[in-house]
Write an enzyme that holds these catalytic residues in place. Structure first.
Site, PDB file in Angstrom:
ATOM      1  N   ALA A 298       0.725  -1.122  -0.073  1.00 34.50           N
ATOM      2  CA  ALA A 298      -0.062   0.022   0.051  1.00 34.50           C
ATOM      3  C   ALA A 298       0.886   1.178   0.061  1.00 34.50           C
ATOM      4  O   ALA A 298       0.413   2.231  -0.408  1.00 34.50           O
ATOM      5  CB  ALA A 298      -0.952   0.105   1.243  1.00 34.50           C
TER       6      ALA A 298
ATOM      7  N   LYS B 227     -23.853  -6.936  -0.508  1.00 36.62           N
ATOM      8  CA  LYS B 227     -24.592  -6.906  -1.573  1.00 36.62           C
ATOM      9  C   LYS B 227     -25.991  -6.781  -1.703  1.00 36.62           C
ATOM     10  O   LYS B 227     -26.380  -6.361  -2.466  1.00 36.62           O
ATOM     11  CB  LYS B 227     -24.449  -8.520  -1.985  1.00 36.62           C
ATOM     12  CG  LYS B 227     -24.954  -9.453  -0.963  1.00 36.62           C
ATOM     13  CD  LYS B 227     -24.723 -11.141  -1.344  1.00 36.62           C
ATOM     14  CE  LYS B 227     -25.065 -12.141  -0.155  1.00 36.62           C
ATOM     15  NZ  LYS B 227     -24.235 -11.645   0.687  1.00 36.62           N
TER      16      LYS B 227
ATOM     17  N   ILE C 280     -13.051 -13.865  -4.875  1.00 37.26           N
ATOM     18  CA  ILE C 280     -12.826 -13.964  -6.217  1.00 37.26           C
ATOM     19  C   ILE C 280     -12.693 -12.355  -6.587  1.00 37.26           C
ATOM     20  O   ILE C 280     -13.689 -11.482  -6.479  1.00 37.26           O
ATOM     21  CB  ILE C 280     -13.848 -14.420  -7.385  1.00 37.26           C
ATOM     22  CG1 ILE C 280     -13.840 -16.028  -6.668  1.00 37.26           C
ATOM     23  CG2 ILE C 280     -13.364 -14.407  -8.502  1.00 37.26           C
ATOM     24  CD1 ILE C 280     -15.140 -16.621  -7.438  1.00 37.26           C
TER      25      ILE C 280
ATOM     26  N   GLY D 235     -23.168 -25.624   8.288  1.00 34.02           N
ATOM     27  CA  GLY D 235     -23.080 -24.271   8.344  1.00 34.02           C
ATOM     28  C   GLY D 235     -23.094 -23.644   7.122  1.00 34.02           C
ATOM     29  O   GLY D 235     -22.893 -22.343   7.028  1.00 34.02           O
TER      30      GLY D 235
ATOM     31  N   LYS E 126     -25.982 -10.285  -6.431  1.00 37.64           N
ATOM     32  CA  LYS E 126     -24.755 -10.309  -7.091  1.00 37.64           C
ATOM     33  C   LYS E 126     -24.802 -10.061  -8.346  1.00 37.64           C
ATOM     34  O   LYS E 126     -23.779  -9.337  -9.272  1.00 37.64           O
ATOM     35  CB  LYS E 126     -23.893 -11.640  -6.529  1.00 37.64           C
ATOM     36  CG  LYS E 126     -23.678 -11.620  -5.141  1.00 37.64           C
ATOM     37  CD  LYS E 126     -23.167 -13.081  -4.761  1.00 37.64           C
ATOM     38  CE  LYS E 126     -23.393 -13.274  -3.099  1.00 37.64           C
ATOM     39  NZ  LYS E 126     -22.694 -14.750  -2.876  1.00 37.64           N
TER      40      LYS E 126
ATOM     41  N   GLY F  31     -16.864 -17.111   3.224  1.00 40.98           N
ATOM     42  CA  GLY F  31     -15.818 -17.198   4.322  1.00 40.98           C
ATOM     43  C   GLY F  31     -14.952 -16.126   4.994  1.00 40.98           C
ATOM     44  O   GLY F  31     -14.830 -15.221   4.212  1.00 40.98           O
TER      45      GLY F  31
END
Length: 421
Positions: A31, A100, A129, A180, A198, A295
């Site tokens: 950064a 979203k 992704i 889960g 999405k 996740g």
């Protein structure tokens, strides 16, 4: 030094805080500045979050703090996060969100409010992704011809089990809940609504389409049976819940539904909880993006990528364009005008003349049969009739199904699934 405030320190928020601390050196190197979390906001202060940052239950502790440069919104929901993000942007703070649902309903209002203030949202679509970056930046030279995405890991896991292991829908739903992957109320996932949010985000980047979930065709996987799975295998298809955006002559198709696709296509090979998005550009051809769609760490990876982009100054227009796309603009095609191939499953009398009666009715709607399969039924006097059609219009197949249900030789509901070739 860049200071960050996190609104919502749940699974993803905790991962963001911990990665920024544990990988601080490599992140600072990339950064160009040190990035630290100054504060986090949670609903329940008594719950251990596993983080080394100050916590409170008041969003104003972040929104009104002049030292906080970037607000990370991970609250969930629509209207409350909208008010919070709006206030952050109006106070000049950059925002990173993984929400979203917020963007499915308010992306255009937020783009207007943000102006030149960075608002980044890589983590909102397909988890880790980098599909948003690919479409906003990597594919800018292309007209986007189509998008096909497996954007919900829960449904992909369930369909994979149904196809590979012969599991029944109810059994695999319970297993997904136990692991889960699915919530106690799984409707948002299995009903296709998660994927629709999405898809709408991606369609805005590709086509400038301002649509809400209520405006598009959304169907879930609840009615898929092992009979459908068997047919798909025999005819060389896989069944996937796809979000589809496709530019056609008179507009853009936007739809989410279970889809039969060729077993040879790249996206058909994506199994389990993984996500994948195929994007076809007019110059680059097909590109494919694959990875973990959910996740804590995977989603946090995308959140931090946005933070680093903001620190580097690499941000641009929120949706990736500074004026209208595609000339005068593309319109959302009404769902009844969608054109594709179809699969139908029905229970019929096992006697001569039944198929002729069905094809005769279909011909009235200019629908022709491409392939057919007959399967035995537990009732010896009936059979399961499965067939696919050549391309036809959605309105025609829906009208034909209404007429077919009235035939004395057909029993119960007629199941339908769309086919993409």
């Amino acid at each position: 030094m860049i200071k960050v405030g996190i609104l919502g320190v749940g699974t993803v928020g905790a991962s963001v805080a911990n990665i920024l601390e544990e990988n601080a050196d490599i992140i600072e190197a990339r950064a160009g500045k040190k990035i630290v979390v100054k504060h986090g906001v949670v609903k329940n202060l008594s719950k251990d979050r596993g983080v080394n940052i100050p916590l409170s239950d008041n969003v104003d502790d972040i929104l009104n703090d002049p030292e906080i440069d970037i607000v990370v919104e991970l609250m969930g929901g629509v209207e409350k996060p909208y008010a919070v993000v709006k206030k952050a942007l109006e106070s000049g703070k950059a925002v990173v969100t993984a929400n979203k649902a917020l963007l499915a309903y308010h992306r255009y209002e937020l783009q207007e409010i943000a102006g030149d203030t960075p608002l980044m949202y890589e983590a909102s679509t397909a988890g880790g992704i980098p599909i948003i970056g690919a479409m906003r930046n990597g594919l800018t030279a292309n007209h986007i011809e189509s998008i096909q995405g497996i954007m919900n890991g829960t449904t992909n896991y369930m369909l994979t089990k149904m196809i590979n292991e012969g599991a029944k829908y109810d059994e695999i739903l319970k297993e997904a809940q136990d692991l889960g992957y699915a919530e106690a109320d799984p409707t948002f996932d299995v009903g296709g609504f998660d994927a629709s949010h999405k898809l709408l985000i991606l369609a805005s980047i590709a086509y400038g389409i301002d649509a809400k979930p209520e405006d598009i065709l959304i169907e879930g996987i609840e009615n898929i049976t092992q009979t459908d799975v068997t047919f798909a295998k025999e005819f060389g298809y896989e069944i996937k819940l796809l979000g589809i955006a496709k530019k056609v002559e008179n507009g853009v198709e936007l739809r989410v539904h279970p889809t039969m696709i060729s077993q040879n296509s790249m996206i058909a090979k994506v199994d389990g909880v993984m996500n994948a998005v195929s994007v076809v550009g007019d110059r680059v051809g097909e590109t494919m993006y694959y990875g973990a769609g959910a996740g804590g760490d995977a989603t946090a990876s995308a959140v931090i990528a946005d933070i680093v982009d903001i620190v580097r100054g690499n941000h641009g227009p929120m949706l990736g364009y500074k004026k209208g796309l595609e000339g005068s603009g593309l319109e959302l095609l009404p769902e009844e005008e969608i054109v594709t191939n179809y699969y139908l499953r029905m229970e019929v009398d096992d006697q001569s003349g039944v198929l002729a009666s069905i094809t005769r009715e279909l011909e009235k709607f200019n629908i022709s049969i491409e392939s057919m399969l007959q399967k035995p039924h537990s009732n010896d006097e009936r059979v399961k009739l499965l067939f696919t059609t050549h391309k036809c219009q959605e309105a025609k197949i829906q009208e034909a199904m209404v007429v077919l249900k009235k035939l004395d030789c057909i029993y119960g509901e007629i199941a339908m699934m769309r086919i993409e070739k």
